[in-house]
Design an enzyme around this catalytic site. Structure first.
Site, PDB file in Angstrom:
ATOM      1  N   SER A   1      41.887  26.849  24.368  1.00  0.00           N
ATOM      2  CA  SER A   1      42.337  25.689  25.144  1.00  0.00           C
ATOM      3  C   SER A   1      41.432  25.456  26.345  1.00  0.00           C
ATOM      4  O   SER A   1      40.983  24.321  26.603  1.00  0.00           O
ATOM      5  CB  SER A   1      43.779  25.887  25.604  1.00  0.00           C
ATOM      6  OG  SER A   1      44.668  25.922  24.510  1.00  0.00           O
TER       7      SER A   1
ATOM      8  N   HIS B   1      45.336  21.010  31.452  1.00  0.00           N
ATOM      9  CA  HIS B   1      46.018  21.810  30.426  1.00  0.00           C
ATOM     10  C   HIS B   1      47.469  21.369  30.269  1.00  0.00           C
ATOM     11  O   HIS B   1      47.993  21.299  29.152  1.00  0.00           O
ATOM     12  CB  HIS B   1      45.939  23.288  30.815  1.00  0.00           C
ATOM     13  CG  HIS B   1      46.476  24.216  29.787  1.00  0.00           C
ATOM     14  ND1 HIS B   1      47.579  25.006  30.019  1.00  0.00           N
ATOM     15  CD2 HIS B   1      46.064  24.491  28.525  1.00  0.00           C
ATOM     16  CE1 HIS B   1      47.830  25.732  28.936  1.00  0.00           C
ATOM     17  NE2 HIS B   1      46.927  25.445  28.021  1.00  0.00           N
TER      18      HIS B   1
END
Length: 219
Positions: A19, A45
């Site tokens: 990620s 995020h």
């Protein structure tokens, strides 16, 4: 490994690393100072939008002031229970209080008296805690406007304002008012309509996130 016909990563640590690799690869973070960059990465995020970095507006001292205030025991004042719930208490350095007065029984009466929203009325109950506090607004533009009015009226001044109200009515304007504030308030925001509780809580959590958990890729 494929399970039931779906092929996907199942290892949590690998998902986490991937990620942040994607975020850093797809985001232009070059204009941000290192401490603000780490906070913005966490906001990206939380939102799943890599172009947020281009919409961030901040004072260079905002992360330093927020960290210093929290280390000194200052509370975090939240406009919504969603923001308050998203803040990880164990990451705060001094057992800091995380306060949201939206459910306080005094708020409906204050809202009627002031002819405003409940969220803005709840800001009135921040006053005894506001001096030197860290403010986290992720929902209501009216709360951000009211905070600026309180300061303009000579009221207590927070150490830092994370102002990320989301929406179509007042969000853009309230955040621009924060950016343009003449009071010298340290702040971090995302201009325009975007924001929200998850992004705001992520910004607060990032103030004391472990740097080694944030995977960097070469620029």
């Amino acid at each position: 490994m494929s399970h039931g016909g779906y092929d996907y990563i199942r290892d949590g640590a690998a998902i986490y690393r991937a990620s942040f690799e994607i975020i850093r690869r797809e985001s232009d973070l070059s204009a941000l100072p290192p401490d603000v960059e780490c906070v913005v990465v966490r906001m990206i995020h939380a939102a799943g939008q890599t172009d947020i970095a281009q919409a961030v507006a901040y004072t260079p001292d905002v992360v330093g002031r927020a960290r210093a205030a929290l280390e000194a025991g200052a509370p975090v004042l939240c406009d919504s229970t969603m923001v308050a719930t998203g803040i990880i208490r164990s990451m705060l350095p001094a057992g800091n209080q995380v306060l949201c007065y939206l459910g306080d029984t005094r708020v409906p009466g204050l809202a009627l008296q002031l002819q405003t929203t409940k969220t803005a009325a709840a800001v009135e109950l921040w006053r005894e805690h506001l001096e030197g506090a860290v403010v986290a607004i992720g929902n209501a533009p009216t709360a951000l406007f009211r905070l600026l009015e309180v300061v303009a009226e000579g009221g207590p001044r927070p150490a830092a304002v994370i102002g990320l109200p989301v929406g179509f009515v007042g969000a853009t304007e309230s955040k621009q008012a924060l950016v343009d504030n003449p009071f010298g308030l340290a702040h971090l925001t995302v201009t325009g309509r975007r924001g929200g509780s998850a992004m705001t809580a992520a910004a607060i959590n990032a103030m004391f996130s472990v740097a080694s958990q944030d995977v960097r890729v070469p620029r």
